[in-house]
Design a protein around this motif. Structure first.
Motif, PDB file in Angstrom:
ATOM      1  N   HIS A 146      60.027   1.118   2.005  1.00 38.84           N
ATOM      2  CA  HIS A 146      58.644   0.753   1.682  1.00 38.84           C
ATOM      3  C   HIS A 146      57.720   1.976   1.708  1.00 38.84           C
ATOM      4  O   HIS A 146      56.548   1.863   2.056  1.00 38.84           O
ATOM      5  CB  HIS A 146      58.100  -0.324   2.624  1.00 38.84           C
ATOM      6  CG  HIS A 146      58.909  -1.582   2.635  1.00 38.84           C
ATOM      7  ND1 HIS A 146      58.381  -2.770   3.050  1.00 38.84           N
ATOM      8  CD2 HIS A 146      60.180  -1.857   2.289  1.00 38.84           C
ATOM      9  CE1 HIS A 146      59.307  -3.720   2.957  1.00 38.84           C
ATOM     10  NE2 HIS A 146      60.401  -3.169   2.501  1.00 38.84           N
ATOM     11  N   VAL A 147      58.248   3.126   1.320  1.00 41.09           N
ATOM     12  CA  VAL A 147      57.463   4.359   1.268  1.00 41.09           C
ATOM     13  C   VAL A 147      56.835   4.460  -0.119  1.00 41.09           C
ATOM     14  O   VAL A 147      57.553   4.469  -1.125  1.00 41.09           O
ATOM     15  CB  VAL A 147      58.343   5.600   1.548  1.00 41.09           C
ATOM     16  CG1 VAL A 147      57.566   6.882   1.328  1.00 41.09           C
ATOM     17  CG2 VAL A 147      58.899   5.538   2.963  1.00 41.09           C
ATOM     18  N   PRO A 148      55.511   4.529  -0.197  1.00 44.24           N
ATOM     19  CA  PRO A 148      54.861   4.641  -1.508  1.00 44.24           C
ATOM     20  C   PRO A 148      55.243   5.931  -2.227  1.00 44.24           C
ATOM     21  O   PRO A 148      55.406   6.979  -1.604  1.00 44.24           O
ATOM     22  CB  PRO A 148      53.363   4.656  -1.170  1.00 44.24           C
ATOM     23  CG  PRO A 148      53.261   4.067   0.200  1.00 44.24           C
ATOM     24  CD  PRO A 148      54.535   4.445   0.899  1.00 44.24           C
ATOM     25  N   LEU A 149      55.381   5.824  -3.531  1.00 47.09           N
ATOM     26  CA  LEU A 149      55.602   6.987  -4.391  1.00 47.09           C
ATOM     27  C   LEU A 149      54.300   7.265  -5.125  1.00 47.09           C
ATOM     28  O   LEU A 149      53.664   6.347  -5.633  1.00 47.09           O
ATOM     29  CB  LEU A 149      56.723   6.724  -5.391  1.00 47.09           C
ATOM     30  CG  LEU A 149      58.122   6.527  -4.810  1.00 47.09           C
ATOM     31  CD1 LEU A 149      59.085   6.057  -5.896  1.00 47.09           C
ATOM     32  CD2 LEU A 149      58.626   7.799  -4.178  1.00 47.09           C
ATOM     33  N   ARG A 150      53.916   8.511  -5.153  1.00 53.79           N
ATOM     34  CA  ARG A 150      52.735   8.944  -5.914  1.00 53.79           C
ATOM     35  C   ARG A 150      53.265   9.751  -7.083  1.00 53.79           C
ATOM     36  O   ARG A 150      53.696  10.892  -6.885  1.00 53.79           O
ATOM     37  CB  ARG A 150      51.819   9.792  -5.048  1.00 53.79           C
ATOM     38  CG  ARG A 150      51.202   9.002  -3.930  1.00 53.79           C
ATOM     39  CD  ARG A 150      50.178   9.877  -3.197  1.00 53.79           C
ATOM     40  NE  ARG A 150      49.693   9.167  -2.054  1.00 53.79           N
ATOM     41  CZ  ARG A 150      50.125   9.364  -0.810  1.00 53.79           C
ATOM     42  NH1 ARG A 150      51.018  10.275  -0.552  1.00 53.79           N
ATOM     43  NH2 ARG A 150      49.635   8.664   0.179  1.00 53.79           N
ATOM     44  N   GLY A 151      53.256   9.143  -8.233  1.00 55.04           N
ATOM     45  CA  GLY A 151      53.903   9.791  -9.361  1.00 55.04           C
ATOM     46  C   GLY A 151      55.393   9.859  -9.046  1.00 55.04           C
ATOM     47  O   GLY A 151      56.021   8.857  -8.761  1.00 55.04           O
TER      48      GLY A 151
END
Length: 189
Positions: A146-151
């Protein structure tokens, strides 16, 4: 496109690149992505007591490790934006410099980012990192945690998995300079 649009795109690219130099949530660092950026039903960030995702970690050297095969050990799975950028390098060198203490506390370390195996291999060689790096080029490991990806870049977050396979400690905001000491304190508790 207008020159204003080109300028806005250039500034956005610079801001994204700058995010690798500062911990998530730090002044001047990238803003956290909202929980809505996770897939529906994910339930937000993992927390202590949750079962660690049973993912297969594809390592820089071509080996694979199933996370569940490490039960009985404490395992740090740390996510970072990009190899060989200032903040990511400080974090990796801190873990390297604290390696003997981390090993003494029984902690296995796996760094995860979206770069390819060659980038990871070069990063390891340049800074003499004693731990493996995970190739997460499709973001599957980041999504499982559940780690957000930025681009194309993972947010800087870390998870200490306990010997029983559950999440023992979570760092959703990581200070690269203090990370190794925080991991060691949590591992000893």
């Amino acid at each position: 496109m207008t020159s204003t649009t080109h300028l806005a795109l250039a500034l956005a690219a610079l801001a994204l690149a700058a995010g690798c130099d500062k911990p998530a949530g730090a002044p001047g660092g990238p803003a956290e992505e909202p929980a809505a950026a996770l897939k529906p039903g994910d339930g937000g960030p993992l927390k202590p007591g949750d079962a660690a995702p049973d993912v297969t970690l594809k390592l820089h050297d071509g080996k694979e490790v199933k996370l569940s095969s490490l039960r009985g050990k404490q395992v740090l799975v740390y996510f970072y934006p990009k190899d060989d950028t200032p903040g990511c390098t400080i974090q990796a060198k801190g873990l390297r410099d604290g390696w003997a203490d981390l090993q003494g506390a029984g902690v296995e370390v796996y760094g995860v980012s979206t770069q390819d195996a060659q980038s990871h291999t070069d990063f390891i060689a340049k800074y003499e990192l004693p731990f493996p790096l995970v190739v997460d080029d499709d973001g599957a490991v980041a999504r499982a945690f559940h780690v957000p990806l930025r681009g194309d870049f993972a947010s800087r977050q870390s998870f200490l998995v306990g010997k029983d396979g559950t999440i023992k400690q979570v760092w959703l905001e990581v200070d690269p300079k203090e990370h190794a000491a925080a991991i060691l304190d949590a591992a000893k508790s």
